[in-house]
Design a protein around this motif. Sequence first.
Motif, PDB file in Angstrom:
ATOM      1  N   LEU A  81      -3.182 -16.542  38.628  1.00  0.00           N
ATOM      2  CA  LEU A  81      -3.397 -17.312  37.397  1.00  0.00           C
ATOM      3  C   LEU A  81      -2.953 -16.546  36.154  1.00  0.00           C
ATOM      4  CD1 LEU A  81      -6.849 -18.941  38.190  1.00  0.00           C
ATOM      5  CD2 LEU A  81      -4.615 -20.088  38.053  1.00  0.00           C
ATOM      6  N   ASN A  82      -3.110 -15.228  36.174  1.00  0.00           N
ATOM      7  CA  ASN A  82      -2.643 -14.423  35.052  1.00  0.00           C
ATOM      8  C   ASN A  82      -1.142 -14.633  34.847  1.00  0.00           C
ATOM      9  OD1 ASN A  82      -1.527 -11.238  34.541  1.00  0.00           O
ATOM     10  ND2 ASN A  82      -2.858 -12.152  33.007  1.00  0.00           N
ATOM     11  N   ASP A  83      -0.397 -14.617  35.927  1.00  0.00           N
ATOM     12  CA  ASP A  83       1.058 -14.757  35.807  1.00  0.00           C
ATOM     13  C   ASP A  83       1.511 -16.182  35.508  1.00  0.00           C
ATOM     14  OD1 ASP A  83       1.601 -12.072  36.113  1.00  0.00           O
ATOM     15  OD2 ASP A  83       1.934 -12.216  38.270  1.00  0.00           O
ATOM     16  N   VAL A  84       0.867 -17.178  36.126  1.00  0.00           N
ATOM     17  CA  VAL A  84       1.369 -18.543  35.947  1.00  0.00           C
ATOM     18  C   VAL A  84       0.797 -19.268  34.739  1.00  0.00           C
ATOM     19  CG1 VAL A  84       1.949 -18.815  38.392  1.00  0.00           C
ATOM     20  CG2 VAL A  84      -0.242 -19.638  37.561  1.00  0.00           C
ATOM     21  N   THR A  85      -0.232 -18.696  34.099  1.00  0.00           N
ATOM     22  CA  THR A  85      -0.787 -19.373  32.913  1.00  0.00           C
ATOM     23  C   THR A  85      -0.741 -18.532  31.641  1.00  0.00           C
ATOM     24  OG1 THR A  85      -3.070 -18.703  33.402  1.00  0.00           O
ATOM     25  CG2 THR A  85      -2.323 -20.816  34.327  1.00  0.00           C
ATOM     26  N   TRP A  86      -0.194 -17.328  31.721  1.00  0.00           N
ATOM     27  CA  TRP A  86      -0.109 -16.472  30.530  1.00  0.00           C
ATOM     28  C   TRP A  86       0.611 -17.190  29.395  1.00  0.00           C
ATOM     29  CZ3 TRP A  86       4.196 -14.175  28.083  1.00  0.00           C
ATOM     30  CH2 TRP A  86       3.893 -13.185  27.145  1.00  0.00           C
ATOM     31  N   HIS A  87       1.646 -17.926  29.735  1.00  0.00           N
ATOM     32  CA  HIS A  87       2.444 -18.598  28.705  1.00  0.00           C
ATOM     33  C   HIS A  87       1.629 -19.613  27.905  1.00  0.00           C
ATOM     34  CE1 HIS A  87       2.548 -21.639  31.849  1.00  0.00           C
ATOM     35  NE2 HIS A  87       2.893 -22.506  30.913  1.00  0.00           N
ATOM     36  N   TRP A  99       9.865 -21.803  29.097  1.00  0.00           N
ATOM     37  CA  TRP A  99       9.374 -20.508  29.570  1.00  0.00           C
ATOM     38  C   TRP A  99       9.282 -20.490  31.096  1.00  0.00           C
ATOM     39  CZ3 TRP A  99       8.555 -15.573  28.463  1.00  0.00           C
ATOM     40  CH2 TRP A  99       7.747 -14.843  29.320  1.00  0.00           C
ATOM     41  N   LEU A 100       8.674 -21.520  31.667  1.00  0.00           N
ATOM     42  CA  LEU A 100       8.524 -21.571  33.119  1.00  0.00           C
ATOM     43  C   LEU A 100       9.878 -21.554  33.813  1.00  0.00           C
ATOM     44  CD1 LEU A 100       5.588 -24.114  33.407  1.00  0.00           C
ATOM     45  CD2 LEU A 100       5.499 -21.651  33.842  1.00  0.00           C
ATOM     46  N   ARG A 101      10.838 -22.277  33.277  1.00  0.00           N
ATOM     47  CA  ARG A 101      12.185 -22.294  33.869  1.00  0.00           C
ATOM     48  C   ARG A 101      12.864 -20.935  33.745  1.00  0.00           C
ATOM     49  NH1 ARG A 101      14.975 -27.266  31.332  1.00  0.00           N
ATOM     50  NH2 ARG A 101      16.760 -26.330  32.343  1.00  0.00           N
ATOM     51  N   PHE A 102      12.574 -20.199  32.678  1.00  0.00           N
ATOM     52  CA  PHE A 102      13.115 -18.850  32.489  1.00  0.00           C
ATOM     53  C   PHE A 102      12.400 -17.848  33.390  1.00  0.00           C
ATOM     54  CE2 PHE A 102      11.889 -14.882  30.230  1.00  0.00           C
ATOM     55  CZ  PHE A 102      13.091 -14.202  30.312  1.00  0.00           C
ATOM     56  N   TYR A 103      11.078 -17.836  33.336  1.00  0.00           N
ATOM     57  CA  TYR A 103      10.280 -16.769  33.938  1.00  0.00           C
ATOM     58  C   TYR A 103      10.209 -16.839  35.464  1.00  0.00           C
ATOM     59  CZ  TYR A 103       6.625 -13.190  33.723  1.00  0.00           C
ATOM     60  OH  TYR A 103       5.902 -12.034  33.838  1.00  0.00           O
ATOM     61  N   LEU A 131       9.441 -15.224  43.710  1.00  0.00           N
ATOM     62  CA  LEU A 131       9.134 -14.903  45.107  1.00  0.00           C
ATOM     63  C   LEU A 131       7.704 -14.383  45.281  1.00  0.00           C
ATOM     64  CD1 LEU A 131      12.534 -13.280  46.133  1.00  0.00           C
ATOM     65  CD2 LEU A 131      11.674 -15.568  46.733  1.00  0.00           C
ATOM     66  N   VAL A 132       7.266 -13.508  44.381  1.00  0.00           N
ATOM     67  CA  VAL A 132       5.906 -12.969  44.477  1.00  0.00           C
ATOM     68  C   VAL A 132       4.879 -14.073  44.227  1.00  0.00           C
ATOM     69  CG1 VAL A 132       4.261 -11.396  43.368  1.00  0.00           C
ATOM     70  CG2 VAL A 132       6.541 -10.597  43.965  1.00  0.00           C
ATOM     71  N   THR A 133       5.174 -14.976  43.328  1.00  0.00           N
ATOM     72  CA  THR A 133       4.266 -16.081  43.039  1.00  0.00           C
ATOM     73  C   THR A 133       4.145 -17.001  44.249  1.00  0.00           C
ATOM     74  OG1 THR A 133       4.724 -15.944  40.685  1.00  0.00           O
ATOM     75  CG2 THR A 133       3.827 -18.026  41.490  1.00  0.00           C
ATOM     76  N   LEU A 134       5.263 -17.312  44.889  1.00  0.00           N
ATOM     77  CA  LEU A 134       5.218 -18.128  46.110  1.00  0.00           C
ATOM     78  C   LEU A 134       4.414 -17.425  47.200  1.00  0.00           C
ATOM     79  CD1 LEU A 134       8.799 -19.641  46.553  1.00  0.00           C
ATOM     80  CD2 LEU A 134       6.705 -20.799  45.855  1.00  0.00           C
TER      81      LEU A 134
END
Length: 147
Positions: A81-87, A99-103, A131-134
Amino acid sequence: MISLPDLVLAVAYSQLINVAETLIWVGRPWSLKPPFPLARGEVRNEGYHLVLAALYVVPFIALHPAAPLKAAFLATLVWLLNDVTWHLWAVSPRHHVEWLRFYFNPRDTRIVWYARFLVGKFAVTPRRMFLVTLARAAALALAAWAV
């Protein structure tokens, strides 16, 4: 079994970390706009991400000392959640999709930042984040059956 209060705590805690990181790295909430920054120059390996990893894990070990799988599941959820919602806190709302398309772009191998663990630093690219998120999402989905 993961309880609803544990899930609520993990979500709230991840957002607390996101707000703190936004203040540290961006300065003001919702102020990051394109073009999004890439890593530049030499980076000190001061161990920031080692401390961050401890922040993910320690509260859940303290809450569930007899249930290490539950603690690991909740810590991994906070990390994801830290990585996918920081934005949601750092990036201007009109640029969230951008941002999501970039990051999390699986084809982009430019270095965005370095994970710094004191014992080593590792380049983080949008491809690696994807890859790490998946992998984390898949691990959490599989682990949900076990905890």
